[in-house]
Design an enzyme around this catalytic site. Sequence first.
Site, PDB file in Angstrom:
ATOM      1  N   THR A  77     -37.178  13.124  23.067  1.00 19.76           N
ATOM      2  CA  THR A  77     -37.752  12.135  21.920  1.00 19.76           C
ATOM      3  C   THR A  77     -37.174  10.479  22.604  1.00 19.76           C
ATOM      4  OG1 THR A  77     -36.421  13.660  20.982  1.00 19.76           O
ATOM      5  CG2 THR A  77     -36.538  11.436  19.201  1.00 19.76           C
ATOM      6  N   THR A  78     -36.699  10.377  23.406  1.00 24.04           N
ATOM      7  CA  THR A  78     -36.481   9.400  23.573  1.00 24.04           C
ATOM      8  C   THR A  78     -38.827   8.654  24.592  1.00 24.04           C
ATOM      9  OG1 THR A  78     -34.051   9.215  24.730  1.00 24.04           O
ATOM     10  CG2 THR A  78     -35.425   7.484  25.740  1.00 24.04           C
ATOM     11  N   LYS A  80     -29.557  21.777  26.056  1.00 21.61           N
ATOM     12  CA  LYS A  80     -28.939  20.140  26.240  1.00 21.61           C
ATOM     13  C   LYS A  80     -28.281  20.106  24.415  1.00 21.61           C
ATOM     14  CE  LYS A  80     -30.376  15.460  25.141  1.00 21.61           C
ATOM     15  NZ  LYS A  80     -31.534  15.090  25.828  1.00 21.61           N
ATOM     16  N   ILE A 132     -28.302  15.592  30.535  1.00 19.29           N
ATOM     17  CA  ILE A 132     -29.500  14.190  30.156  1.00 19.29           C
ATOM     18  C   ILE A 132     -29.339  13.150  29.152  1.00 19.29           C
ATOM     19  CG2 ILE A 132     -31.877  14.944  29.445  1.00 19.29           C
ATOM     20  CD1 ILE A 132     -31.772  17.986  29.555  1.00 19.29           C
ATOM     21  N   ARG A 169     -30.809  14.824  14.481  1.00 16.21           N
ATOM     22  CA  ARG A 169     -32.275  14.452  14.526  1.00 16.21           C
ATOM     23  C   ARG A 169     -32.392  15.536  13.529  1.00 16.21           C
ATOM     24  NH1 ARG A 169     -34.809  10.307  16.807  1.00 16.21           N
ATOM     25  NH2 ARG A 169     -33.887   8.833  18.478  1.00 16.21           N
ATOM     26  N   TYR A 178     -36.271  19.107  10.401  1.00 13.69           N
ATOM     27  CA  TYR A 178     -37.183  18.728   9.021  1.00 13.69           C
ATOM     28  C   TYR A 178     -36.963  20.448   8.264  1.00 13.69           C
ATOM     29  CZ  TYR A 178     -39.894  17.442   5.159  1.00 13.69           C
ATOM     30  OH  TYR A 178     -40.371  17.087   3.772  1.00 13.69           O
ATOM     31  N   TYR A 197     -32.082  22.721  22.739  1.00 12.71           N
ATOM     32  CA  TYR A 197     -31.927  21.608  22.695  1.00 12.71           C
ATOM     33  C   TYR A 197     -31.302  21.067  21.219  1.00 12.71           C
ATOM     34  CZ  TYR A 197     -32.178  15.965  21.798  1.00 12.71           C
ATOM     35  OH  TYR A 197     -32.017  14.438  22.017  1.00 12.71           O
TER      36      TYR A 197
END
Length: 291
Positions: free
Chosen positions: A46-47, A164, A206, A140, A109, A135
């Site tokens: 994402t980063t 994660k 992470i 999010r 979503y 993850y």
Amino acid sequence: MKELIGTGVALITPFKEDFSVDVEGLKKVVNYNIDNGTDYLVVLGTTAENATLNEAEKQIVIDTIVETNNGKLPLVLGIGGNNTAAVIEEMKTRDVSAFTAILSVSPAYNKPTQEGIYNHFAAIAKEAPLPIVLYNVPGRTASNMLPETVSQLAKDHKNIIGIKEAAGDLVQAMQLINNTSDEFLVISGDDMIALPMTLAGGAGVISVIAQGFPKEFSSMIRLGLDRKVDEAYDIHYKIAPAINYIFEEGNPAGIKAVFRKLDICNDTVRLPLAKASEYLQNKIASFVDAL
């Protein structure tokens, strides 16, 4: 998977002022982490603003990191999404020969049930060319992957080797650690509770902040893994203000402000994100100067 114990960093994608991928800046970020104690690198998380990268740009990012790293650190590749079939197709068609594992985020979503989340990852595990690190990031994705779902996936699919965990819930993290085998990696995805998660039996982190302060953060996690609690918390409380700063106006705007101050790359982000405000830039710059 001992190579994924310690400090991994979710790498940014530097951009030039014209919003193109800054290859030279990305090389500097990678080398900065290699030279300062990071244990492994996570690519296209994402980063990395991967949601705004097209296919050609993703390949540029992968190629640049693989070439610059040159086998020095283990690499983890982010492949995830809310279309199970598309995730499987990408895993099967992407060259993953340089990577140790795949990091795959829970679907966003769609807001699937726990059964839907389980079936999503079960389908991926059957086709995955590499070990899978789940993850969980409810902030999010709008759904929380519960410890019972994770432990069942780990029992049923031996190539699901870790998670994660970024729910920001230390109790949930402890449940994950307790409900899975000693070999299963519970990796913090929340920088502020990375140390207590590690001390509780986790496998490290992470991290976003660690790529800007790799020497300090990786030292903290190593001390935590060695159960040197007081020394580890000394570093934690020095870094803690910066953790709040870098997420104050969204990720990766904050960490890119760190790299701007360090003169490693500029702080350009792609819409719909916005650069850190001047006020936040100044706070971050003051912290870097004082550290």
